[in-house]
Design a protein around this motif. Structure first.
Motif, mmCIF file in Angstrom:
data_model
loop_
_atom_site.group_PDB
_atom_site.id
_atom_site.type_symbol
_atom_site.label_atom_id
_atom_site.label_comp_id
_atom_site.label_asym_id
_atom_site.label_seq_id
_atom_site.Cartn_x
_atom_site.Cartn_y
_atom_site.Cartn_z
ATOM 1 N N ALA A 1 1.772 3.908 7.112
ATOM 2 C CA ALA A 1 1.802 2.512 6.649
ATOM 3 C C ALA A 1 0.824 2.305 5.503
ATOM 4 N N ILE A 2 1.170 1.344 4.622
ATOM 5 C CA ILE A 2 0.300 1.074 3.472
ATOM 6 C C ILE A 2 -0.391 -0.288 3.568
ATOM 7 N N ALA A 3 0.017 -1.115 4.516
ATOM 8 C CA ALA A 3 -0.652 -2.410 4.732
ATOM 9 C C ALA A 3 -0.356 -2.870 6.156
ATOM 10 N N GLY B 1 2.409 -9.092 2.958
ATOM 11 C CA GLY B 1 1.539 -10.167 2.472
ATOM 12 C C GLY B 1 0.084 -9.981 2.800
ATOM 13 N N MET B 2 -0.299 -8.768 3.161
ATOM 14 C CA MET B 2 -1.674 -8.545 3.591
ATOM 15 C C MET B 2 -2.289 -7.363 2.855
ATOM 16 N N GLN B 3 -3.388 -7.594 2.178
ATOM 17 C CA GLN B 3 -4.097 -6.484 1.540
ATOM 18 C C GLN B 3 -4.915 -5.767 2.618
ATOM 19 N N ALA C 1 -7.548 -2.434 3.367
ATOM 20 C CA ALA C 1 -8.339 -1.318 2.848
ATOM 21 C C ALA C 1 -8.052 -0.075 3.665
ATOM 22 N N LEU C 2 -7.539 0.958 3.036
ATOM 23 C CA LEU C 2 -7.308 2.236 3.710
ATOM 24 C C LEU C 2 -8.219 3.309 3.126
ATOM 25 N N SER C 3 -8.315 3.359 1.807
ATOM 26 C CA SER C 3 -9.148 4.382 1.163
ATOM 27 C C SER C 3 -10.623 4.132 1.455
ATOM 28 N N GLY D 1 4.353 -3.310 -8.395
ATOM 29 C CA GLY D 1 5.389 -4.332 -8.230
ATOM 30 C C GLY D 1 4.745 -5.702 -8.073
ATOM 31 N N VAL D 2 5.545 -6.745 -8.329
ATOM 32 C CA VAL D 2 5.006 -8.103 -8.261
ATOM 33 C C VAL D 2 4.573 -8.452 -6.831
ATOM 34 N N GLY D 3 5.182 -7.807 -5.824
ATOM 35 C CA GLY D 3 4.778 -8.062 -4.434
ATOM 36 C C GLY D 3 3.294 -7.767 -4.254
ATOM 37 N N THR D 4 2.864 -6.634 -4.767
ATOM 38 C CA THR D 4 1.443 -6.256 -4.674
ATOM 39 C C THR D 4 0.588 -7.204 -5.502
ATOM 40 N N LEU E 1 1.087 -10.343 -6.200
ATOM 41 C CA LEU E 1 0.936 -11.664 -5.577
ATOM 42 C C LEU E 1 0.040 -11.599 -4.337
ATOM 43 N N VAL E 2 0.067 -10.482 -3.628
ATOM 44 C CA VAL E 2 -0.731 -10.364 -2.403
ATOM 45 C C VAL E 2 -2.172 -9.966 -2.714
ATOM 46 N N ASP E 3 -2.344 -8.957 -3.567
ATOM 47 C CA ASP E 3 -3.673 -8.349 -3.744
ATOM 48 C C ASP E 3 -4.468 -8.940 -4.903
ATOM 49 N N ASN E 4 -3.802 -9.529 -5.876
ATOM 50 C CA ASN E 4 -4.470 -9.929 -7.124
ATOM 51 C C ASN E 4 -5.414 -8.813 -7.607
ATOM 52 N N HIS F 1 20.384 -6.248 -8.479
ATOM 53 C CA HIS F 1 19.324 -6.986 -9.165
ATOM 54 C C HIS F 1 18.229 -6.074 -9.713
ATOM 55 N N ARG F 2 18.270 -4.788 -9.337
ATOM 56 C CA ARG F 2 17.168 -3.908 -9.739
ATOM 57 C C ARG F 2 17.283 -3.450 -11.200
ATOM 58 N N ILE F 3 16.134 -3.107 -11.757
ATOM 59 C CA ILE F 3 16.085 -2.550 -13.110
ATOM 60 C C ILE F 3 16.019 -1.032 -12.950
ATOM 61 N N SER G 1 8.012 -1.381 -1.773
ATOM 62 C CA SER G 1 9.373 -1.289 -2.357
ATOM 63 C C SER G 1 9.397 -0.319 -3.522
ATOM 64 N N ILE G 2 8.351 -0.353 -4.331
ATOM 65 C CA ILE G 2 8.299 0.529 -5.506
ATOM 66 C C ILE G 2 8.221 1.989 -5.044
ATOM 67 N N ILE G 3 7.398 2.259 -4.039
ATOM 68 C CA ILE G 3 7.258 3.634 -3.534
ATOM 69 C C ILE G 3 8.600 4.104 -2.974
ATOM 70 N N GLU G 4 9.230 3.236 -2.169
ATOM 71 C CA GLU G 4 10.533 3.605 -1.579
ATOM 72 C C GLU G 4 11.558 3.929 -2.655
ATOM 73 N N GLU G 5 11.574 3.136 -3.720
ATOM 74 C CA GLU G 5 12.564 3.378 -4.790
ATOM 75 C C GLU G 5 12.301 4.704 -5.487
ATOM 76 N N LEU G 6 11.038 4.983 -5.769
ATOM 77 C CA LEU G 6 10.760 6.226 -6.516
ATOM 78 C C LEU G 6 10.939 7.472 -5.665
HETATM 79 N N1 LIG Z 1 -2.020 1.280 0.477
HETATM 80 C C1 LIG Z 1 -1.663 1.288 -0.785
HETATM 81 O O1 LIG Z 1 -1.886 2.280 -1.483
HETATM 82 C C2 LIG Z 1 -0.976 0.107 -1.381
HETATM 83 C C3 LIG Z 1 -0.681 0.121 -2.747
HETATM 84 C C4 LIG Z 1 -0.041 -0.984 -3.295
HETATM 85 C C5 LIG Z 1 0.327 -2.052 -2.487
HETATM 86 N N2 LIG Z 1 0.036 -2.022 -1.170
HETATM 87 C C6 LIG Z 1 0.474 -3.121 -0.296
HETATM 88 O O2 LIG Z 1 1.894 -3.199 -0.368
HETATM 89 C C7 LIG Z 1 2.295 -4.548 -0.084
HETATM 90 C C8 LIG Z 1 3.260 -5.014 -1.159
HETATM 91 O O3 LIG Z 1 4.434 -4.234 -1.127
HETATM 92 P P1 LIG Z 1 5.867 -4.879 -1.447
HETATM 93 O O4 LIG Z 1 6.910 -3.907 -1.097
HETATM 94 O O5 LIG Z 1 5.915 -6.236 -0.791
HETATM 95 O O6 LIG Z 1 5.783 -5.203 -2.989
HETATM 96 P P2 LIG Z 1 5.872 -4.303 -4.308
HETATM 97 O O7 LIG Z 1 4.542 -4.299 -4.941
HETATM 98 O O8 LIG Z 1 6.546 -3.003 -4.045
HETATM 99 O O9 LIG Z 1 6.793 -5.226 -5.218
HETATM 100 C C9 LIG Z 1 8.124 -5.432 -4.834
HETATM 101 C C10 LIG Z 1 8.836 -6.269 -5.863
HETATM 102 O O10 LIG Z 1 8.870 -5.559 -7.110
HETATM 103 C C11 LIG Z 1 10.082 -5.828 -7.758
HETATM 104 N N3 LIG Z 1 10.794 -4.553 -7.944
HETATM 105 C C12 LIG Z 1 10.566 -3.365 -7.358
HETATM 106 N N4 LIG Z 1 11.414 -2.423 -7.842
HETATM 107 C C13 LIG Z 1 12.206 -3.052 -8.737
HETATM 108 C C14 LIG Z 1 13.258 -2.637 -9.590
HETATM 109 N N5 LIG Z 1 13.726 -1.369 -9.617
HETATM 110 N N6 LIG Z 1 13.826 -3.555 -10.389
HETATM 111 C C15 LIG Z 1 13.399 -4.827 -10.394
HETATM 112 N N7 LIG Z 1 12.397 -5.282 -9.620
HETATM 113 C C16 LIG Z 1 11.809 -4.403 -8.807
HETATM 114 C C17 LIG Z 1 10.888 -6.782 -6.876
HETATM 115 O O11 LIG Z 1 10.620 -8.094 -7.305
HETATM 116 C C18 LIG Z 1 10.265 -6.541 -5.510
HETATM 117 O O12 LIG Z 1 10.373 -7.686 -4.684
HETATM 118 C C19 LIG Z 1 1.019 -5.380 -0.065
HETATM 119 O O13 LIG Z 1 0.664 -5.640 1.268
HETATM 120 C C20 LIG Z 1 -0.006 -4.485 -0.731
HETATM 121 O O14 LIG Z 1 -1.305 -4.747 -0.270
HETATM 122 C C21 LIG Z 1 -0.611 -0.971 -0.599
#
Ligand SMILES: NC(=O)c1ccc[n+]([C@@H]2O[C@H](COP(=O)([O-])OP(=O)(O)OC[C@H]3O[C@@H](n4cnc5c(N)ncnc54)[C@H](O)[C@@H]3O)[C@@H](O)[C@H]2O)c1
Ligand SMILES: Nc1nc(=O)c(N)c(NC[C@H](O)[C@H](O)[C@H](O)COP(=O)(O)O)[nH]1
Length: 347
Positions: free
Chosen positions: A118-120, A124-126, A128-130, A151-154, A156-159, A245-247, A272-277
């Motif tokens: 797990a990464i969080a 919606g929750m930042q 600390a793991l490292s 990604g914008v998800g990170t 908005l959550v972590d700033n 909707h993805r780029i 989401s970004i990690i899963e996609e890559l």
């Molecule tokens: N432990 C770690 O190393 C680590 C690192 C980063 C974030 N995090 C945590 O991860 C969580 C956020 O993850 P998440 O999955 O909600 O958000 P994310 O940061 O992966 O962003 C997801 C958003 O990015 C956009 N996106 C992603 N791929 C896209 C594509 N191909 N085309 C268009 N838009 C795309 C979409 O809007 C999507 O909703 C937070 O809790 C954060 O603290 C942990």
């Protein structure tokens, strides 16, 4: 959840670096910062005398102490560890693997995870793991890439700060914006308010670069104007298709290279970004994977970094595999560095 540990936010510095200067979105091949003290990870600034008034003793001016490299929250990364990571970070001699020379960009996928992957703690929750040593490693990696992508998800959550706080980087004892990566935020619907972010604050202070925002919906003027005023860039890339909707990642990396000469990018998450890559259609674009594993379990309901499963015929198969694996213990964590075990598809 009470008592959830979060990473410290950006450093308020005791002494301003005198050399904050204009930023540029032109990337350069990056050299290494030399960090001399392997035993220490952060440097506490001397807080006794922080203004520029001369110190006086018996009516005589005393020379001012030199605080130039003594900044609070500046990180150091051991040169021994840096050497171990060296084959896994981009350098001018690392060969490109992309399809055409123009599309060449070196991609490092890096994040921190728990023992249960797990990464969080929860969406919606930042979290600390490292530990301090692997946090310093993340900043060392930032110093070695032209851009850092999330990604914008990170966002908005972590700033996050998305800058490099290794001693010697620009704004942290170094010149101008040297070793500061360009933040790249994938924000298709333009949800991020850059003007209220740490990235904005740091760019204003000359301690980080203004960002590139990748979006597919039109960016409203109230978002675009402050971004452009701060030297940031809005990069419009259409989504893949009407019903997707993805780029495309190929488009994102190619445009970063072609339009901003970004030759290396460090992808930091989130889920989401990690899963996609890690998905088979994208994993070939990744050159290096660096994962910090922290000695903790986050439990069910946590945000995982698990890609979609992969079925070939009637059998489930592994989604992605790695080769040339190296394990580097860093404090209480262990860092895995490896290369994707995939073939680059022929055009
Ligand atoms: N432990 C770690 O190393 C680590 C690192 C980063 C974030 N995090 C945590 O991860 C969580 C956020 O993850 P998440 O999955 O909600 O958000 P994310 O940061 O992966 O962003 C997801 C958003 O990015 C956009 N996106 C992603 N791929 C896209 C594509 N191909 N085309 C268009 N838009 C795309 C979409 O809007 C999507 O909703 C937070 O809790 C954060 O603290 C942990
Ligand atoms: N390597 C790593 N270990 C962690 O334990 C953790 N939570 C993150 N999370 C990555 C994410 O992008 C964070 O938001 C930034 O790491 C915040 O750090 P900065 O303010 O940018 O220095 N990354």
């Amino acid at each position: 959840m009470e008592g959830t540990p979060v990473w410290n936010s950006e450093s308020s510095l005791v002494v301003e670096s005198p050399s904050a200067s204009s930023s540029s979105n032109t990337a350069q091949e990056k050299g290494s910062l030399i960090n001399v003290d392997p035993s220490s990870n952060s440097v506490e600034a001397d807080q006794q005398h922080t203004n520029n008034e001369p110190l006086q003793y018996g009516g005589v001016d005393l020379p001012l102490p030199d605080f130039s490299s003594r900044l609070r929250d500046v990180l150091r990364f051991s040169p021994d560890h840096a050497r171990m990571l060296e084959p896994h970070v981009p350098s001018p001699t690392t060969p490109y693997k992309a399809m055409t020379p123009k599309e060449s960009i070196r991609v490092t996928l890096t994040y921190a995870q728990s023992l249960d992957g797990a990464i969080a703690l929860a969406p919606g929750m930042q979290t600390a793991l490292s530990g301090p040593e692997s946090k310093a490693m993340t900043h060392h990696l930032r110093s070695r890439h032209d851009a850092i992508l999330i990604g914008v998800g990170t966002m908005l959550v972590d700033n996050p700060s998305l800058n490099c706080r290794i001693e010697g980087a620009g704004g942290y004892g170094g010149e101008n914006l040297e070793h500061q990566p360009i933040p790249v935020i994938i924000d298709p619907q333009c949800k991020w308010d850059f003007g209220w972010s740490k990235v904005f604050e740091l760019a204003q202070k000359g301690k980080g670069r203004p960002p590139i925002i990748v979006h597919s919906a039109p960016m409203p003027r109230y978002r675009k104007i402050p971004l452009q005023k701060a030297g940031g860039v809005s990069m419009h890339i259409p989504r893949r298709s009407f019903d997707d909707h993805r780029i495309s990642w190929n488009d994102i990396f190619a445009r970063l290279r072609l339009e901003h000469d970004i030759k290396s990018v460090m992808v930091e998450g989130g889920g989401s970004i990690i899963e996609e890559l890690l998905a088979p259609e994208n994993f070939w674009m990744v050159d290096s994977v660096i994962v910090t594993i922290a000695p903790t379990w986050l439990g069910k309901g946590a945000v995982s970094a698990a890609p979609k499963d992969c079925v070939q015929g009637v059998h489930k198969v592994a989604v992605a595999k790695l080769k040339d694996v190296k394990w580097v213990p860093l404090g209480d964590d262990v860092v895995m560095c490896a290369k994707p075990d995939v073939k680059v598809p022929q055009k």
